[in-house]
Design a protein around this motif. Structure first.
Motif, short mmCIF file in Angstrom:
data_model
loop_
_atom_site.label_atom_id
_atom_site.label_comp_id
_atom_site.label_asym_id
_atom_site.label_seq_id
_atom_site.Cartn_x
_atom_site.Cartn_y
_atom_site.Cartn_z
N ARG A 8 2.09 8.09 -2.26
CA ARG A 8 2.66 6.88 -2.85
C ARG A 8 2.00 5.66 -2.21
O ARG A 8 2.11 5.48 -1.00
N GLU A 9 1.31 4.87 -2.99
CA GLU A 9 0.70 3.65 -2.48
C GLU A 9 1.75 2.54 -2.47
O GLU A 9 2.17 2.07 -3.53
N ILE A 10 2.16 2.16 -1.26
CA ILE A 10 3.18 1.13 -1.09
C ILE A 10 2.67 0.16 -0.03
O ILE A 10 2.78 0.43 1.17
N ALA A 13 4.03 -0.42 3.74
CA ALA A 13 5.04 0.62 4.03
C ALA A 13 5.26 0.80 5.52
O ALA A 13 6.39 0.98 5.98
N VAL A 24 15.37 2.75 1.05
CA VAL A 24 14.44 3.50 0.21
C VAL A 24 14.90 4.96 0.12
O VAL A 24 14.91 5.55 -0.97
N ASP A 48 -0.11 1.72 4.51
CA ASP A 48 0.11 1.28 3.14
C ASP A 48 0.43 2.43 2.19
O ASP A 48 0.29 2.29 0.97
N LYS A 49 0.80 3.57 2.75
CA LYS A 49 1.12 4.74 1.91
C LYS A 49 2.27 5.52 2.51
O LYS A 49 2.54 5.45 3.71
N PHE A 71 9.51 4.03 -8.16
CA PHE A 71 8.52 4.01 -7.10
C PHE A 71 7.31 4.83 -7.54
O PHE A 71 7.41 5.67 -8.43
N ASN A 74 1.27 8.16 -6.99
CA ASN A 74 -0.13 7.97 -7.33
C ASN A 74 -0.91 9.28 -7.40
O ASN A 74 -1.87 9.38 -8.16
#
Length: 90
Positions: A8-10, A13, A24, A48-49, A71, A74
């Motif tokens: 998950r690209e967040i 994070a 979350v 970032d993931k 959410f 990816n």
């Protein structure tokens, strides 16, 4: 049931606070409570993931969970084998 790793690209994070991560987690669990044939095992938060490990009957269940929880998912890959240092010892 197959096991999957979800990327998950967040952005940011890794900078989320404990309280934000709890929120979350609660959001994910709330969606899971309404679903069958899917189980969250654990997640790893990086810069970032977020990499999540799930058991699910198929990738579509994981996509549905992500869509309902709003959410990203990816990348979804089925785990075919698990190795660790003990694997070297045969």
């Amino acid at each position: 049931m197959p096991r999957y790793v979800i990327e998950r690209e967040i952005p940011g994070a890794g900078n989320l606070t404990g309280a934000e991560l709890q929120g979350v987690s609660k959001g994910s669990c709330d969606v899971l409570d309404e679903m069958t044939d899917i189980e969250w095992i654990q997640s790893y938060v990086t810069g970032d993931k977020v990499y999540c490990i799930y058991d699910a009957v198929n990738k579509d269940k994981i996509r549905e969970h992500a869509k309902r929880g709003n959410f990203p998912a990816n990348s979804i890959e089925e785990i075919k084998a698990i190795i660790d240092p003990s694997t070297a010892n045969g």
